[in-house]
Structure formats: C-alpha cells, structure tokens
Write a protein that holds these residues in place. Structure first.
Motif, PDB file in Angstrom:
ATOM      1  N   SER A  85       0.834  -1.216   0.000  1.00 26.25           N
ATOM      2  CA  SER A  85       0.000   0.000   0.000  1.00 26.25           C
ATOM      3  C   SER A  85       0.862   1.258   0.000  1.00 26.25           C
ATOM      4  O   SER A  85       0.581   2.216  -0.725  1.00 26.25           O
ATOM      5  CB  SER A  85      -0.918   0.012   1.219  1.00 26.25           C
ATOM      6  OG  SER A  85      -1.784  -1.076   1.191  1.00 26.25           O
ATOM      7  N   ILE A  86       1.897   1.268   0.811  1.00 28.89           N
ATOM      8  CA  ILE A  86       2.784   2.436   0.860  1.00 28.89           C
ATOM      9  C   ILE A  86       3.500   2.618  -0.467  1.00 28.89           C
ATOM     10  O   ILE A  86       3.617   3.741  -0.977  1.00 28.89           O
ATOM     11  CB  ILE A  86       3.787   2.287   2.025  1.00 28.89           C
ATOM     12  CG1 ILE A  86       3.043   2.427   3.352  1.00 28.89           C
ATOM     13  CG2 ILE A  86       4.908   3.305   1.928  1.00 28.89           C
ATOM     14  CD1 ILE A  86       3.870   2.092   4.574  1.00 28.89           C
ATOM     15  N   THR A  87       3.952   1.528  -1.054  1.00 26.39           N
ATOM     16  CA  THR A  87       4.636   1.608  -2.353  1.00 26.39           C
ATOM     17  C   THR A  87       3.714   2.172  -3.430  1.00 26.39           C
ATOM     18  O   THR A  87       4.113   3.043  -4.202  1.00 26.39           O
ATOM     19  CB  THR A  87       5.147   0.213  -2.773  1.00 26.39           C
ATOM     20  OG1 THR A  87       6.008  -0.275  -1.738  1.00 26.39           O
ATOM     21  CG2 THR A  87       5.880   0.267  -4.085  1.00 26.39           C
ATOM     22  N   LEU A  88       2.473   1.680  -3.490  1.00 26.19           N
ATOM     23  CA  LEU A  88       1.525   2.192  -4.485  1.00 26.19           C
ATOM     24  C   LEU A  88       1.182   3.657  -4.225  1.00 26.19           C
ATOM     25  O   LEU A  88       1.036   4.446  -5.166  1.00 26.19           O
ATOM     26  CB  LEU A  88       0.259   1.344  -4.485  1.00 26.19           C
ATOM     27  CG  LEU A  88       0.405  -0.044  -5.090  1.00 26.19           C
ATOM     28  CD1 LEU A  88      -0.869  -0.857  -4.872  1.00 26.19           C
ATOM     29  CD2 LEU A  88       0.731   0.036  -6.566  1.00 26.19           C
ATOM     30  N   GLY A  89       1.047   4.030  -2.958  1.00 32.37           N
ATOM     31  CA  GLY A  89       0.772   5.428  -2.624  1.00 32.37           C
ATOM     32  C   GLY A  89       1.886   6.352  -3.063  1.00 32.37           C
ATOM     33  O   GLY A  89       1.654   7.426  -3.618  1.00 32.37           O
ATOM     34  N   THR A 141       1.986   7.056  -6.832  1.00 32.74           N
ATOM     35  CA  THR A 141       0.988   7.969  -7.395  1.00 32.74           C
ATOM     36  C   THR A 141       1.224   9.436  -7.026  1.00 32.74           C
ATOM     37  O   THR A 141       0.513  10.306  -7.527  1.00 32.74           O
ATOM     38  CB  THR A 141      -0.427   7.573  -6.940  1.00 32.74           C
ATOM     39  OG1 THR A 141      -0.485   7.640  -5.516  1.00 32.74           O
ATOM     40  CG2 THR A 141      -0.796   6.180  -7.415  1.00 32.74           C
ATOM     41  N   LEU A 142       2.183   9.726  -6.166  1.00 32.96           N
ATOM     42  CA  LEU A 142       2.441  11.112  -5.760  1.00 32.96           C
ATOM     43  C   LEU A 142       2.750  12.058  -6.923  1.00 32.96           C
ATOM     44  O   LEU A 142       2.226  13.170  -6.955  1.00 32.96           O
ATOM     45  CB  LEU A 142       3.567  11.169  -4.730  1.00 32.96           C
ATOM     46  CG  LEU A 142       3.155  10.837  -3.297  1.00 32.96           C
ATOM     47  CD1 LEU A 142       4.365  10.891  -2.370  1.00 32.96           C
ATOM     48  CD2 LEU A 142       2.078  11.761  -2.813  1.00 32.96           C
ATOM     49  N   PRO A 143       3.576  11.671  -7.906  1.00 32.39           N
ATOM     50  CA  PRO A 143       3.819  12.602  -9.014  1.00 32.39           C
ATOM     51  C   PRO A 143       2.547  12.974  -9.779  1.00 32.39           C
ATOM     52  O   PRO A 143       2.367  14.118 -10.179  1.00 32.39           O
ATOM     53  CB  PRO A 143       4.791  11.843  -9.922  1.00 32.39           C
ATOM     54  CG  PRO A 143       5.428  10.831  -9.041  1.00 32.39           C
ATOM     55  CD  PRO A 143       4.416  10.485  -8.000  1.00 32.39           C
ATOM     56  N   PHE A 144       1.636  12.010  -9.934  1.00 31.26           N
ATOM     57  CA  PHE A 144       0.397  12.288 -10.660  1.00 31.26           C
ATOM     58  C   PHE A 144      -0.528  13.192  -9.843  1.00 31.26           C
ATOM     59  O   PHE A 144      -1.220  14.042 -10.388  1.00 31.26           O
ATOM     60  CB  PHE A 144      -0.316  10.978 -11.017  1.00 31.26           C
ATOM     61  CG  PHE A 144       0.519  10.083 -11.883  1.00 31.26           C
ATOM     62  CD1 PHE A 144       0.766  10.397 -13.206  1.00 31.26           C
ATOM     63  CD2 PHE A 144       1.085   8.934 -11.363  1.00 31.26           C
ATOM     64  CE1 PHE A 144       1.546   9.591 -14.003  1.00 31.26           C
ATOM     65  CE2 PHE A 144       1.865   8.112 -12.151  1.00 31.26           C
ATOM     66  CZ  PHE A 144       2.101   8.439 -13.474  1.00 31.26           C
ATOM     67  N   THR A 145      -0.538  13.020  -8.541  1.00 32.36           N
ATOM     68  CA  THR A 145      -1.338  13.876  -7.671  1.00 32.36           C
ATOM     69  C   THR A 145      -0.825  15.313  -7.730  1.00 32.36           C
ATOM     70  O   THR A 145      -1.605  16.258  -7.839  1.00 32.36           O
ATOM     71  CB  THR A 145      -1.291  13.357  -6.223  1.00 32.36           C
ATOM     72  OG1 THR A 145      -1.722  12.002  -6.211  1.00 32.36           O
ATOM     73  CG2 THR A 145      -2.166  14.183  -5.315  1.00 32.36           C
ATOM     74  N   GLY A 146       0.483  15.470  -7.670  1.00 36.50           N
ATOM     75  CA  GLY A 146       1.067  16.812  -7.764  1.00 36.50           C
ATOM     76  C   GLY A 146       0.758  17.479  -9.087  1.00 36.50           C
ATOM     77  O   GLY A 146       0.448  18.663  -9.149  1.00 36.50           O
ATOM     78  N   LEU A 147       0.817  16.723 -10.153  1.00 35.28           N
ATOM     79  CA  LEU A 147       0.512  17.254 -11.481  1.00 35.28           C
ATOM     80  C   LEU A 147      -0.951  17.684 -11.575  1.00 35.28           C
ATOM     81  O   LEU A 147      -1.257  18.737 -12.126  1.00 35.28           O
ATOM     82  CB  LEU A 147       0.827  16.202 -12.547  1.00 35.28           C
ATOM     83  CG  LEU A 147       0.644  16.613 -13.994  1.00 35.28           C
ATOM     84  CD1 LEU A 147       1.606  17.742 -14.358  1.00 35.28           C
ATOM     85  CD2 LEU A 147       0.869  15.424 -14.907  1.00 35.28           C
ATOM     86  N   ALA A 148      -1.848  16.887 -11.022  1.00 35.32           N
ATOM     87  CA  ALA A 148      -3.271  17.231 -11.058  1.00 35.32           C
ATOM     88  C   ALA A 148      -3.557  18.496 -10.248  1.00 35.32           C
ATOM     89  O   ALA A 148      -4.379  19.318 -10.645  1.00 35.32           O
ATOM     90  CB  ALA A 148      -4.100  16.069 -10.523  1.00 35.32           C
ATOM     91  N   LEU A 149      -2.881  18.662  -9.127  1.00 38.00           N
ATOM     92  CA  LEU A 149      -3.116  19.846  -8.303  1.00 38.00           C
ATOM     93  C   LEU A 149      -2.576  21.120  -8.940  1.00 38.00           C
ATOM     94  O   LEU A 149      -3.142  22.191  -8.778  1.00 38.00           O
ATOM     95  CB  LEU A 149      -2.483  19.654  -6.925  1.00 38.00           C
ATOM     96  CG  LEU A 149      -3.158  18.613  -6.037  1.00 38.00           C
ATOM     97  CD1 LEU A 149      -2.357  18.413  -4.753  1.00 38.00           C
ATOM     98  CD2 LEU A 149      -4.588  19.002  -5.725  1.00 38.00           C
ATOM     99  N   THR A 150      -1.498  21.026  -9.701  1.00 38.94           N
ATOM    100  CA  THR A 150      -0.930  22.212 -10.335  1.00 38.94           C
ATOM    101  C   THR A 150      -1.698  22.613 -11.589  1.00 38.94           C
ATOM    102  O   THR A 150      -1.603  23.745 -12.024  1.00 38.94           O
ATOM    103  CB  THR A 150       0.545  22.002 -10.707  1.00 38.94           C
ATOM    104  OG1 THR A 150       0.656  20.871 -11.565  1.00 38.94           O
ATOM    105  CG2 THR A 150       1.389  21.804  -9.465  1.00 38.94           C
ATOM    106  N   ASN A 151      -2.478  21.721 -12.179  1.00 36.19           N
ATOM    107  CA  ASN A 151      -3.221  22.020 -13.402  1.00 36.19           C
ATOM    108  C   ASN A 151      -4.642  22.487 -13.138  1.00 36.19           C
ATOM    109  O   ASN A 151      -5.474  22.458 -14.024  1.00 36.19           O
ATOM    110  CB  ASN A 151      -3.266  20.789 -14.310  1.00 36.19           C
ATOM    111  CG  ASN A 151      -1.952  20.561 -15.007  1.00 36.19           C
ATOM    112  OD1 ASN A 151      -1.121  21.458 -15.077  1.00 36.19           O
ATOM    113  ND2 ASN A 151      -1.756  19.361 -15.493  1.00 36.19           N
ATOM    114  N   LYS A 152      -4.965  22.913 -11.911  1.00 39.47           N
ATOM    115  CA  LYS A 152      -6.319  23.358 -11.607  1.00 39.47           C
ATOM    116  C   LYS A 152      -6.737  24.528 -12.485  1.00 39.47           C
ATOM    117  O   LYS A 152      -7.782  24.524 -13.083  1.00 39.47           O
ATOM    118  CB  LYS A 152      -6.423  23.772 -10.139  1.00 39.47           C
ATOM    119  CG  LYS A 152      -6.589  22.625  -9.233  1.00 39.47           C
ATOM    120  CD  LYS A 152      -7.937  22.033  -9.413  1.00 39.47           C
ATOM    121  CE  LYS A 152      -8.124  20.880  -8.473  1.00 39.47           C
ATOM    122  NZ  LYS A 152      -9.099  19.977  -8.856  1.00 39.47           N
TER     123      LYS A 152
END
Length: 176
Positions: free
Chosen positions: A46-50, A53-64
């Motif tokens: 679970s920690i590895t999968l989390g 996905t951090l780079p994709f989460t950061g990208l989604a937050l910056t493209n608001k």
C-alpha cells in the motif's frame, strides 16, 4: 512423543493424495506465512503504491487553473438572446459552447459531458444544457449536473467582452 507417531496416526491405508494431505504440512514453513507477515506485506504494498501515485497527484493539483490566453469567439451582436454558439477553446481540438441566457448573461463551458465526453446542447425551453447520450442535464448558470449520470460540473470558460467582441480568456476545472 515423536513427530513420526503423529504422521502415522493421521495416515490412512490408501495412496490417494486427497486423503493424505497432512503429509505435506511443515510447521517451520507455516510460521513464515502467518498473519503478521501478511499484514506487513499488505502495508508495504500500500505504501509503495501510494508513493508511486504522488507525481500524478502533484501534477493534477498544479493544473487546476490553466494558463490564460485570449481567443476571440464572436461579436456580441451576432449572438441573439437565449441562444448558443459553438466554438473551440483553448485549442482547435477542444469544443466549447457559449450561451447567451434569457437574462442576457454570457456563460461558456467545455462542450463535452463529464460522464462519457458526448457533446452538450443548449435547450431553450428548459434553459439547461443537455447531454443526449444518457440524458444528463447541466445547469446553465453554474455548469453543475442536475440529472442523469454526470457527477462533475462542466469546466468553466472565463469570458471578457471588449468593444462588443466576446473573448475566451481562461478555462477553470472546478471539480476535485
């Protein structure tokens, strides 16, 4: 008592593998695969999968809010009251819809339903945006879904009117 006594006790007088299943049990191997080991593996995965996905989460937050660039849509005089006009924004591959409401307000949204990307049409009688694919209805004033399968609002296109010309100046994705 020895371990052999227990093995003989559980052994039946047959060569069938299904009856003699206890022969392949080994206490040392059994301890390797206990509940604690399973939980450690599950938490580690679970920690590895989390973290993956951090780079994709950061990208989604910056493209608001996307970069603003000004594109001419139409002349205000060419858009009658209570009508819609189709255009493309921010690129030629992304359809959009401009609505001049009954109250003479201008609203613009991406022209793709947030459910399955079907085109959205303005319905004058009900003053809603309609997705005919699955009968999704959006509020013209806010772009929020009113009925049907869509769960997210339409991306808003920000407008400016200058010298009687309507410009698209930015697009805002408002859902999380």
């Amino acid at each position: 008592m020895s371990n052999n006594r227990y093995q003989k006790q559980n052994r039946h007088d047959t060569n069938s593998d299904m009856i003699n299943l206890v022969d392949n049990l080994n206490r040392a191997e059994d301890l390797k695969f206990n509940r604690r080991a399973f939980l450690k593996s599950a938490v580690g995965a679970s920690i590895t999968l989390g973290l993956a996905t951090l780079p994709f989460t950061g990208l989604a937050l910056t493209n608001k809010k996307e970069a603003k660039h000004r594109v001419e849509i139409a002349k205000l005089a060419d858009i009658p009251k209570d009508s819609a006009f189709n255009f493309t924004y921010p690129t030629d591959d992304e359809p959009a819809i401009l609505i001049r409401t009954k109250k003479e307000e201008l609203k613009a949204y991406n022209n793709k339903c947030t459910h399955l990307q079907c085109p959205v049409f303005y319905e004058k009688e009900e003053s809603v945006l309609l997705c005919p694919c699955h009968k999704g209805y959006f509020n013209v004033e806010t772009g929020h879904p009113m009925a049907g399968p869509p769960q997210r609002e339409l991306p808003l296109i920000q407008l400016e009117v200058e010298d009687g010309i309507i410009y698209a100046v930015g697009r805002q994705t408002r859902h999380e």
